[in-house]
Scaffold this active site. Structure first.
Site, short mmCIF file in Angstrom:
data_model
loop_
_atom_site.label_atom_id
_atom_site.label_comp_id
_atom_site.label_asym_id
_atom_site.label_seq_id
_atom_site.Cartn_x
_atom_site.Cartn_y
_atom_site.Cartn_z
CD GLU A 197 -2.72 1.31 2.49
OE1 GLU A 197 -3.41 2.33 2.67
OE2 GLU A 197 -2.70 0.34 3.27
NE ARG A 218 -10.48 7.79 7.47
CZ ARG A 218 -9.64 8.80 7.31
NH1 ARG A 218 -9.84 9.94 7.96
NH2 ARG A 218 -8.60 8.70 6.51
CB SER A 239 -12.03 5.36 1.52
OG SER A 239 -11.67 4.95 2.83
N GLY A 240 -9.08 6.69 1.95
CA GLY A 240 -8.11 7.74 2.22
C GLY A 240 -8.67 9.08 2.64
N GLY A 241 -9.74 9.09 3.37
CA GLY A 241 -10.29 10.37 3.83
C GLY A 241 -11.38 10.92 2.94
CE LYS A 260 -6.45 -0.13 1.68
NZ LYS A 260 -6.90 -0.59 3.00
#
Length: 614
Positions: free
Chosen positions: A460, A575, A544-546, A502
């Protein structure tokens, strides 16, 4: 010195590099590509004309460079002082058409049967290579010769398209001490060496090879001839299966149209690889299992739940909701997701934190066993967080110390994949070449340790969303990071068919004034993936990273719409799947069913986004 008599046809390969105009090739209604010269007065250019000997001459060269006394039956051809001497040798011409990084070739429509002449001096081996076209009477003559020469062994490279059930072919297969093929055999044989487009397999050992970035554009036919003769030569010299396969890979990946390598050079090249393969074998490495798990994790219509928040991350979540941050509440929170109805319909795997992997479900089973019973694969976050490089505000991920032992324990607990995150922030001076290089080296070392422990690595490299950068900058940085990552993975001989990427979607940073539309994200992300991700990779999953809950789903939909892709593509969200459930739960188990419903709703929405909407 052991002697080898080769049966095969010598070819003369003429390489023609075509110009890059698209109209060189046309595709008919059946999807077949044709060379279209048009005959319309236009000029089609070719250049870099190279003419080399191929076919049986390749086997002759490889075996000679391995120090064996090799010759081709029925010809006076020899390999002397690094050159193929082909006086009075009948050759078949093949025209190799090169465009960009692809090759096609034109063969004569009629096959020329291979010449067999019984040798005066009995060789130690007879090798029928894949360039040979064996008539029934030739097969009979070879078998008659072997009956008379009891000490001569047979090796047979049976090429694609050969009828394995033909009587004369089956007779040769039955007599062979070593069988090589580039397609599966219809009858399983212990002495079989399989050469596929991605790996070489023999005696339970497997190594992976590629022609990526080879400037000389070797054809698969040439590559397989080189590999086959290399494995055979190594085995004749008494090398064990692992070393023989590694020597073959080194030879093809270092070869040029003009030459292959000497045995001494190859042995130096594979010293580190050989140690690593033997170490992996002792640790019970099983590449077939790794590939199968990787394939399941990117199964169509399913994603991966990331429930692997570190202690610090989950503390922030709970603190924002005034939820006590203790082990019981952390267990109850994760239990909501694992007990959600239909989880197995929409999730192929779950990434766990070390604490969660050791906790138990309501029925008393460990969470890993509980998920397994539901048909969901458990993985584990194994990195140990970010620390600064010396005298720098850029970061690297720690956790390699003791990783092999931890992975072995996790495997015994039932985990079958792992995850390691490297984070890159965008500023005026970052990410730097140094930070990219060091983090990618660490990711590659982690991946090697995972596969040695029979665990699928998820690598990732995340370009952090919380930044002020344009979508164009994201395209540039993500491309650089992926190029470096896959270069390091290949250097370490990581099996990409048993590895998952990822990665962030390609969009403008969160603090950038001009935000990216879902359509822009879809196009840019698909572009970067196609340009920088190797085809042999098992799959790509997005973080999704925020992004907001709906933003992550909308962007996933647009990426899907830009497919199909050569690898599985899906989501691995934390999240974007969990936040609605966390808000519904609020630390009170009386709200658990409502939280499960909110989570299930997001699972279904993202699974639906994996279906093209055009």
């Amino acid at each position: 010195m052991q002697s080898v008599l080769i049966l095969g046809n010598v070819t003369k390969d003429v390489y023609l590099r075509l110009d890059n105009r698209i109209n060189n090739f046309e595709t008919d209604q059946n999807g077949v590509k044709w060379l279209d010269l048009g005959f319309n007065g236009s000029v089609h250019n070719y250049y870099n004309r190279v003419s080399i000997y191929g076919g049986a001459s390749i086997s002759l060269e490889v075996l000679s460079r391995f120090g064996l006394n090799a010759s081709i039956s029925g010809t006076p051809a020899t390999f002397l002082d690094g050159q193929f001497i082909a006086k009075d040798v009948h050759t078949t011409y093949r025209y190799i058409l090169c465009q960009n990084e692809n090759t096609s070739h034109i063969n004569p429509s009629e096959a020329t049967y291979t010449t067999w002449e019984a040798p005066i001096n009995n060789p130690d081996w007879i090798y029928i290579d894949s360039s040979a076209v064996i008539a029934p009477k030739t097969a009979t003559a070879i078998c008659d010769y072997l009956n008379l020469s009891q000490n001569t062994k047979l090796a047979f490279f049976i090429g694609k398209g050969i009828n394995q059930n033909a009587n004369h072919i089956r007779e040769l297969l039955d007599r062979a001490s070593i069988i090589i093929s580039d397609a599966p055999l219809e009858q399983k044989r212990d002495n079989h060496i399989l050469i596929s487009g991605s790996h070489i397999e023999y005696m339970g050992r497997r190594v992976f090879w590629t022609l990526d970035n080879k400037r000389d554009l070797l054809t698969r036919f040439t590559a397989h001839l080189t590999i086959g003769a290399s494995v055979l030569g190594a085995l004749i010299l008494g090398k064990d299966p692992s070393e023989a396969l590694l020597l073959a890979r080194a030879n093809i990946q270092n070869s040029k149209l003009s030459s292959t390598s000497n045995l001494s050079t190859l042995e130096r090249d594979i010293a580190d690889d050989y140690y690593r393969v033997e170490k992996s074998s002792k640790q019970g490495n099983n590449m077939l299992e790794i590939e199968a798990v990787a394939k399941q994790l990117v199964a169509p219509g399913k994603g991966i739940l990331a429930a692997d928040e570190s202690g610090g991350s989950i503390h922030k979540k709970f603190e924002s909701m005034n939820i006590p941050d203790d082990e019981q509440h952390r267990r109850d929170y994760r239990n909501i997701f694992f007990t959600t109805p239909d989880l197995e319909k929409y999730a192929s795997g779950v990434i766990l934190f070390d604490e969660t992997a050791r906790q138990v479900a309501d029925d008393g089973k460990t969470f890993i066993d509980y998920l397994k019973d539901r048909g969901v694969i458990s993985g584990i976050k194994v990195d140990q967080g970010l620390v600064n490089f010396e005298n720098s505000d850029e970061k690297y991920t720690q956790g390699l110390d003791g990783l092999s032992d931890r992975l072995k324990e996790y495997y015994e607990m039932g985990a079958r994949f792992a995850k390691w995150r490297a984070a890159f922030e965008v500023t005026d001076h970052s990410p730097s070449e140094m930070a990219i290089q060091k983090n990618c080296e660490i990711l590659a070392n982690y991946a090697v340790d995972c596969q040695a422990a029979s665990i699928v690595p998820i690598v990732e490299p995340e370009l952090v969303y919380d930044g002020d950068y344009t979508i164009e900058q994201n395209i540039e940085y993500t491309g650089k990071i992926l190029d470096c990552l896959f270069d390091e993975l290949k250097k370490k001989n990581v099996n990409l068919a048993g590895c998952i990427l990822k990665v962030n979607m390609v969009l403008a940073g969160k603090r950038q004034e001009k935000q990216s539309t879902p359509e822009e994200v879809g196009r840019a992300t698909a572009q970067v993936l196609r340009e920088h991700v190797p085809r042999e990779l098992a799959g790509v999953v997005f973080l999704s990273g925020g992004q907001s809950v709906t933003q992550a789903t909308d962007n996933l939909q647009e990426v899907t719409n830009c497919g199909p892709f050569p690898w599985g593509v899906t989501f691995s969200y934390a999240r974007a799947l969990q936040d609605p459930a966390l808000k519904a739960w609020q630390g009170n188990n009386d709200n658990a069913d409502i939280a499960r419903g909110a989570f299930r709703e997001r699972l279904i929405a993202n699974a639906n986004a994996l279906k093209a909407n055009k």
